[in-house]
Design an enzyme around this catalytic site. Structure first.
Site, PDB file in Angstrom:
ATOM      1  N   SER A 136      67.898 -42.599 111.374  1.00  0.00           N
ATOM      2  CA  SER A 136      66.876 -43.504 110.820  1.00  0.00           C
ATOM      3  C   SER A 136      67.557 -44.435 109.819  1.00  0.00           C
ATOM      4  CB  SER A 136      65.822 -42.655 110.098  1.00  0.00           C
ATOM      5  OG  SER A 136      65.072 -43.439 109.186  1.00  0.00           O
ATOM      6  N   TYR A 149      63.176 -36.359 103.850  1.00  0.00           N
ATOM      7  CA  TYR A 149      63.274 -37.004 105.167  1.00  0.00           C
ATOM      8  C   TYR A 149      64.557 -37.836 105.245  1.00  0.00           C
ATOM      9  CZ  TYR A 149      62.534 -40.038 109.133  1.00  0.00           C
ATOM     10  OH  TYR A 149      62.717 -40.720 110.311  1.00  0.00           O
TER      11      TYR A 149
END
Ligand code: 8X3
Length: 249
Positions: A136, A149
């Site tokens: 990501s 995250y």
């Protein structure tokens, strides 16, 4: 030409389902792992014998081993592993976060990804295959509420680069794919099913789609064997960077 085999995790939706379809449509054998059996069965309905599905929670290492042991003979020679299964949970700042959610992200995005990779390395080396890890932009660019995250995705990116070192000379390719804002079930999962929050985030922003990332993974996997894409960041044109913040007395 021999048929090639793809294994993709998180194949019931989003990037994973689009990737399973992209490769199956092109004539690859596809192994689709995910939790939701009924979603996986749709894939079998579409692609029949060239789609092998297994429904289990990727965090369950025993279930993972059983799924691998149960692969039919003609699905065992995995050429490309796409470690896509992963999730974000919560948008709160660290002090307000739920520790159970942090642990679930680590178990899924880090531990399960490393476990499956470890189990498949001998096959991938034998096949001179490829690993595509879905990371990501949060691996690189921190944002408020990204905390664990982003930390898990930084692991995915750095693990990918580390694998490049360790697989030196084997011919195995490794890529970290780092998408930005994408409209999948990502925000629904992150917010515990808040459709309004999800719609609001994506409204008018032309986010990345599952097909966009499937196309990127397809390109990576089909490059000539002497080329390795180490990392690739992909954002919607509408997303860019914001500045630093300063707290004052
Ligand atoms: C998903 C993209 O921008 O929410 O990994 O971190 S973002």
């Amino acid at each position: 030409m021999d048929m090639k085999t793809l294994l993709v995790t998180g194949a019931s939706a989003g990037f994973g389902a689009a990737t399973a379809r992209r490769f199956a449509q092109a004539g690859w054998r596809v192994i689709a792992f995910a939790r939701r059996a009924e979603r996986l069965q749709q894939l079998t309905g579409e692609f029949g014998a060239n789609m092998h599905i297994a429904a289990f929670d990727i965090r369950d290492a025993n279930a993972m081993q059983m799924a691998l042991d149960a692969l039919p003979a003609d699905f065992r020679a995995v050429d490309v592993l796409v470690n896509n299964a992963g999730l974000a949970l919560g948008t709160a700042k660290a002090p307000q976060c739920d520790l159970a959610q942090w642990r679930q992200m680590i178990d899924t995005n880090v531990t399960a990804l490393a476990t499956l990779t470890h189990k498949l390395l001998p096959t991938l080396i034998e096949r001179r295959g490829a690993i595509v890890n879905v990371s990501s932009i949060s691996a690189t660019y921190p944002y408020t509420g990204g905390n664990v995250y982003g930390g898990t995705k930084a692991f995915v990116t750095q693990f990918s680069l580390g694998l490049r070192c360790d697989l030196h000379g084997t011919g195995v390719r490794v890529t970290s794919v780092e998408p930005g804002m994408a409209e999948t079930e990502f925000t629904l999962v992150r917010t515990g099913g808040d459709q309004e929050a999800s719609d609001k985030l994506y409204h008018g922003s032309h986010p990345i789609t599952g097909d966009d990332i499937a196309q990127t993974i397809w390109w990576i996997a089909n490059l000539p064997p002497h080329l390795n894409v180490n990392r690739i960041e992909v954002m919607p044109v509408t997303q860019s960077f914001a500045g630093f913040q300063v707290a004052r007395d």
